[in-house]
Write a protein that holds these residues in place. Structure first.
Motif, PDB file in Angstrom:
ATOM      1  N   CYS A 133       0.831  -1.215   0.000  1.00  0.00           N
ATOM      2  CA  CYS A 133       0.000   0.000   0.000  1.00  0.00           C
ATOM      3  C   CYS A 133       0.860   1.258   0.000  1.00  0.00           C
ATOM      4  N   PRO A 149      -9.074  -2.843   8.454  1.00  0.00           N
ATOM      5  CA  PRO A 149      -8.860  -1.432   8.114  1.00  0.00           C
ATOM      6  C   PRO A 149      -8.162  -0.638   9.211  1.00  0.00           C
ATOM      7  N   PHE A 163      -9.154   5.270   2.068  1.00  0.00           N
ATOM      8  CA  PHE A 163      -9.682   3.911   2.174  1.00  0.00           C
ATOM      9  C   PHE A 163     -11.125   3.890   1.693  1.00  0.00           C
ATOM     10  N   ILE A 165     -13.849   1.256   2.161  1.00  0.00           N
ATOM     11  CA  ILE A 165     -14.029   0.042   2.964  1.00  0.00           C
ATOM     12  C   ILE A 165     -15.399  -0.557   2.655  1.00  0.00           C
ATOM     13  N   SER A 181      -6.907   7.304   5.701  1.00  0.00           N
ATOM     14  CA  SER A 181      -6.248   6.218   6.421  1.00  0.00           C
ATOM     15  C   SER A 181      -6.021   6.545   7.892  1.00  0.00           C
ATOM     16  N   VAL A 195     -10.735  -3.663   1.561  1.00  0.00           N
ATOM     17  CA  VAL A 195     -10.326  -2.266   1.628  1.00  0.00           C
ATOM     18  C   VAL A 195      -9.607  -1.901   0.327  1.00  0.00           C
ATOM     19  N   VAL A 197      -7.325   0.770  -1.219  1.00  0.00           N
ATOM     20  CA  VAL A 197      -6.409   1.797  -0.728  1.00  0.00           C
ATOM     21  C   VAL A 197      -5.908   2.580  -1.935  1.00  0.00           C
TER      22      VAL A 197
END
Length: 406
Positions: A133, A149, A163, A165, A181, A195, A197
């Motif tokens: 990430c 998360p 994020f 989610i 985040s 999630v 990212v």
């Protein structure tokens, strides 16, 4: 051994005729609680809650009858099919797939995902998932309890990401939430979730900006080759950034996806950028603010995601996340010793004199590293006249920790 094993993917939509027929004939059904509660599961069938996949596979292998395994999404994509087909269980399976949870998550977000990295996070791989990430602009994380998360957000401290989610996809409780985040740890999230990212500047594209030709990161993005010449970085590379020395350092460290690289004394950012081009996450450290600014500019120009930290080693290293491999470009024996205390798998550095090289080598050996040293000399020639244009001499030291998994 089970007479027949059918693995059915479930994405919340009505089961297909093939899936209903397999379930109707099942004498054993394995799945999560929400799968076993489906009305199509025969009341008389033996029910197995999926916890440990290996334990469930052994029970299925020992069952005399017809078994069905229910799984979320596509069970062949980071799913149960791999475990069931392992040689120790001897199972032949038929698969009825469904839309993968990753595809469903990106569909809910309205985003393409052929350019995304996909990783699985559980407690033993969480750090490596976080490093992916850090290094990429778009990553889908298949989470698990203890690696969700909130944990992703905490380990991404200092790196801004968004994020998306997606909780309990395909169920009546499905919910999609967008947070930064740093706020992910402020909430309690329901399992299972995916999630997405996203963040950072997009990588430079190829000639066809409408789409790529390979899933994930395009390995052909950016210039061809490693250890690019000084001109590629605007010229004026500092001590220890010579092309052949940089190539040797990269070869010794072998940075790869999932790794976190520290580049201490990053200078122009040439090494940090090339490590990032290989897919590793990079934290570049320098006490000179101009060097930090230049490293950020270099990374942007090559479309590389990295984190730049302004500060003086070794003190600034105390709060950084654990590295896998480290290049020490400045700071000498004291910084190398502080790095070795953190136990990265590999360390590379260089020295200008034999005495300095011996000092660093002894310290690495005392820390338990297997040390190699080579004297590198490179001479640049003008091929029009074959006259010498530049000369570089350095002792290259590398240390490998034997008790760390390669």
């Amino acid at each position: 051994m089970a007479d027949r094993v059918t693995v059915i993917g479930w994405d919340g939509s009505p089961l297909t005729a093939a899936a209903r027929a397999a379930l109707g004939a099942a004498t054993l059904v394995a799945g999560a609680a929400h799968h076993l509660a489906l009305p199509e599961v025969p009341p008389a069938a033996e029910r197995v809650r999926l916890g440990s996949l290996a334990l469930a596979a052994r029970r299925i292998a020992a069952h005399r009858g017809t078994a069905v395994v229910l799984a979320d999404g596509d069970p062949g994509f980071f799913g149960v099919v791999r475990t069931l087909r392992a040689p120790e269980f001897g199972l032949e399976v038929e698969v009825v797939p469904a839309v993968s949870s990753v595809a469903a998550a990106f569909a809910r977000a309205g985003m393409p995902w052929d350019d995304a990295q996909v990783v699985v996070a559980h407690p033993r791989t969480l750090r490596r998932a976080v490093n992916v990430c850090r290094a990429h602009t778009k990553v889908a994380v298949l989470t698990s309890p203890g690696a969700g998360p909130a944990e992703l957000g905490l380990l991404l401290e200092g790196v801004h990401r968004t994020f998306v989610i997606c909780e309990e996809l395909g169920t009546e409780r499905e919910q999609v939430t967008v947070v930064t985040s740093d706020k992910a740890a402020d909430h309690t999230w329901r399992d299972p979730n995916v999630v997405i990212v996203i963040g950072g500047p997009a990588r430079t594209g190829g000639p066809d900006e409408r789409g790529g030709w390979i899933a994930g990161r395009d390995p052909a993005a950016g210039p061809r080759g490693w250890s690019l010449p000084a001109e590629a970085y605007g010229g004026g590379l500092g001590e220890g950034e010579a092309g052949l020395l940089r190539a040797a350092q990269l070869a010794r460290l072998g940075p790869r996806p999932g790794d976190l690289v520290w580049d201490i004394g990053c200078g122009s950012g040439a090494f940090a950028t090339e490590a990032g081009r290989g897919g590793a996450a990079v934290i570049a450290v320098d006490r000179d603010p101009d060097a930090c600014a230049r490293t950020e500019a270099t990374a942007r120009r090559f479309g590389v995601q990295l984190q730049v930290v302004h500060g003086t080693a070794p003190h600034v290293l105390e709060d950084l996340p654990e590295p896998d491999v480290v290049r020490v470009g400045g700071g000498g024996a004291a910084v190398v010793s502080a790095v070795a205390d953190r136990r990265p798998q590999r360390i590379v550095t260089h020295a200008a004199t034999r005495d300095a090289a011996e000092l660093v080598g002894r310290d690495l050996t005392e820390h338990g590293y297997v040390v190699e040293c080579a004297l590198l000399q490179s001479v640049g020639l003008d091929t029009r006249t074959w006259a010498e244009t530049e000369r570089s001499v350095a002792f290259l030291l590398s240390g490998v920790l034997p008790d760390r998994t390669p």
